[in-house]
Design an enzyme around this catalytic site. Structure first.
Site, PDB file in Angstrom:
ATOM      1  CD  GLU A   1     -65.319  45.205   5.544  1.00  0.00           C
ATOM      2  OE1 GLU A   1     -64.939  46.108   4.769  1.00  0.00           O
ATOM      3  OE2 GLU A   1     -64.541  44.402   6.094  1.00  0.00           O
TER       4      GLU A   1
ATOM      5  CG  ASN B   1     -59.474  45.725   8.632  1.00  0.00           C
ATOM      6  OD1 ASN B   1     -59.620  46.707   9.345  1.00  0.00           O
ATOM      7  ND2 ASN B   1     -59.744  44.507   9.044  1.00  0.00           N
TER       8      ASN B   1
ATOM      9  CB  SER C   1     -59.784  41.460   9.373  1.00  0.00           C
ATOM     10  OG  SER C   1     -58.576  40.870   9.806  1.00  0.00           O
TER      11      SER C   1
ATOM     12  CG  HIS D   1     -64.489  41.831   8.880  1.00  0.00           C
ATOM     13  ND1 HIS D   1     -63.892  42.984   8.410  1.00  0.00           N
ATOM     14  CD2 HIS D   1     -63.886  41.568  10.081  1.00  0.00           C
ATOM     15  CE1 HIS D   1     -62.978  43.384   9.269  1.00  0.00           C
ATOM     16  NE2 HIS D   1     -62.961  42.558  10.292  1.00  0.00           N
TER      17      HIS D   1
END
Length: 285
Positions: free
Chosen positions: A152, A190, A119, A140
């Protein structure tokens, strides 16, 4: 370049969730962890997850059996030799990931795609340690993988278009909605989310409002389904802190400085739902 079989390293929350998604989509899965106890725990969590979906009528008992039948477990890296894709899903610790990925690189074929479910850690950096960086990519998944639609897909500087194409096709087959991003700390989601969570800890630490009022404010004022402090407890305060520390080190900008309260809670072992206490206190299951 077609992905047909997937090796997953780590049978924890993310690893067993990814295994569930992959096997449910028809991929043959090999789930690897350090010992049989970890694998048994991961499979038990996966089975309970499927049971919850059965109760919601999102799947059937027959489909559960088919999903479980596609998953094999192992503690040996050599069992990953013939898979199309290996996804490293270990804890968010760069040194641990580097060690695991080095072992993977030694046993898989030159056609195998290697991915990290990270992440925050640089895919370009992790890929540079691989003998075939063009076949290295970031994938991700979001927690919990069976329920979160977003994926992702992170391109390192040397990731090939063919690798990206194969992973995007896999994501679609899994029923996920992939977005393609470039390798940068935190990527997209994130990079935006964790500083917001960290700021919520600053607000709490300064006594501006109670945890409940901070979370209610963000839910009702920003239409978020869950408040940032409750979300931090769900993610794990140790994970939140680790990601903020990566940002601070990579960007060298004080705006990514972790909240003292977040640091203190982690030091006390109050990591959120998984320990029964974080910002909030949780009843034992």
């Amino acid at each position: 370049m077609e992905i047909r079989s997937i090796g997953i390293i780590g049978a924890g929350t993310m690893g067993n969730g990814i295994a569930q998604v992959a096997a449910g989509a028809g991929f043959d899965v090999i789930l690897l962890d350090i010992n049989d106890a970890a694998l048994e725990k991961g499979l038990a969590a996966l089975s309970k997850s499927l049971d919850r979906l059965i109760k919601k009528e999102s799947t059937t008992s027959e489909q559960k059996a088919q999903t479980l039948a596609r998953i094999k477990t192992t503690t040996l890296y050599t069992d990953l030799a013939a898979v199309s894709l290996v996804i490293e899903a270990a804890t968010e610790n760069q040194a641990i990931k580097e060690k695991i990925l080095a072992q993977v690189d030694q046993v898989v074929s030159k056609e195998t795609i290697i991915a990290s479910n990270t992440s925050s850690i640089s895919i370009t950096h992790l890929g540079s340690l691989n003998s075939r960086p063009e076949r290295f990519i970031g994938i991700h998944f979001f927690n919990p993988p069976p329920l979160m639609a977003l994926l992702e897909v992170i391109m390192g500087k040397q990731t090939s278009p063919e690798t990206l194409k194969a992973v995007l096709a896999m994501a679609t087959k899994m029923g996920k909605e992939p977005i393609t991003v470039q390798s940068s700390p935190g990527f997209v989601v994130n990079r935006i989310l964790l500083p917001m969570i960290n700021e919520a800890f600053f607000v709490l630490h300064e006594g501006v409002a109670s945890p409940e009022d901070i979370d209610t404010g963000m839910k009702l004022g920003c239409n978020h389904p869950i408040g940032p402090l409750a979300l931090a407890d769900l993610i794990g305060l140790d994970t939140c802190l680790a990601i903020m520390e990566v940002y601070q080190a990579e960007f060298k900008d004080d705006k990514y400085r972790p909240s003292p309260l977040l640091i203190d809670l982690v030091a006390k072992g109050h990591l959120g739902r998984k320990t029964g206490r974080g910002v909030y206190v949780y009843e034992p299951k």
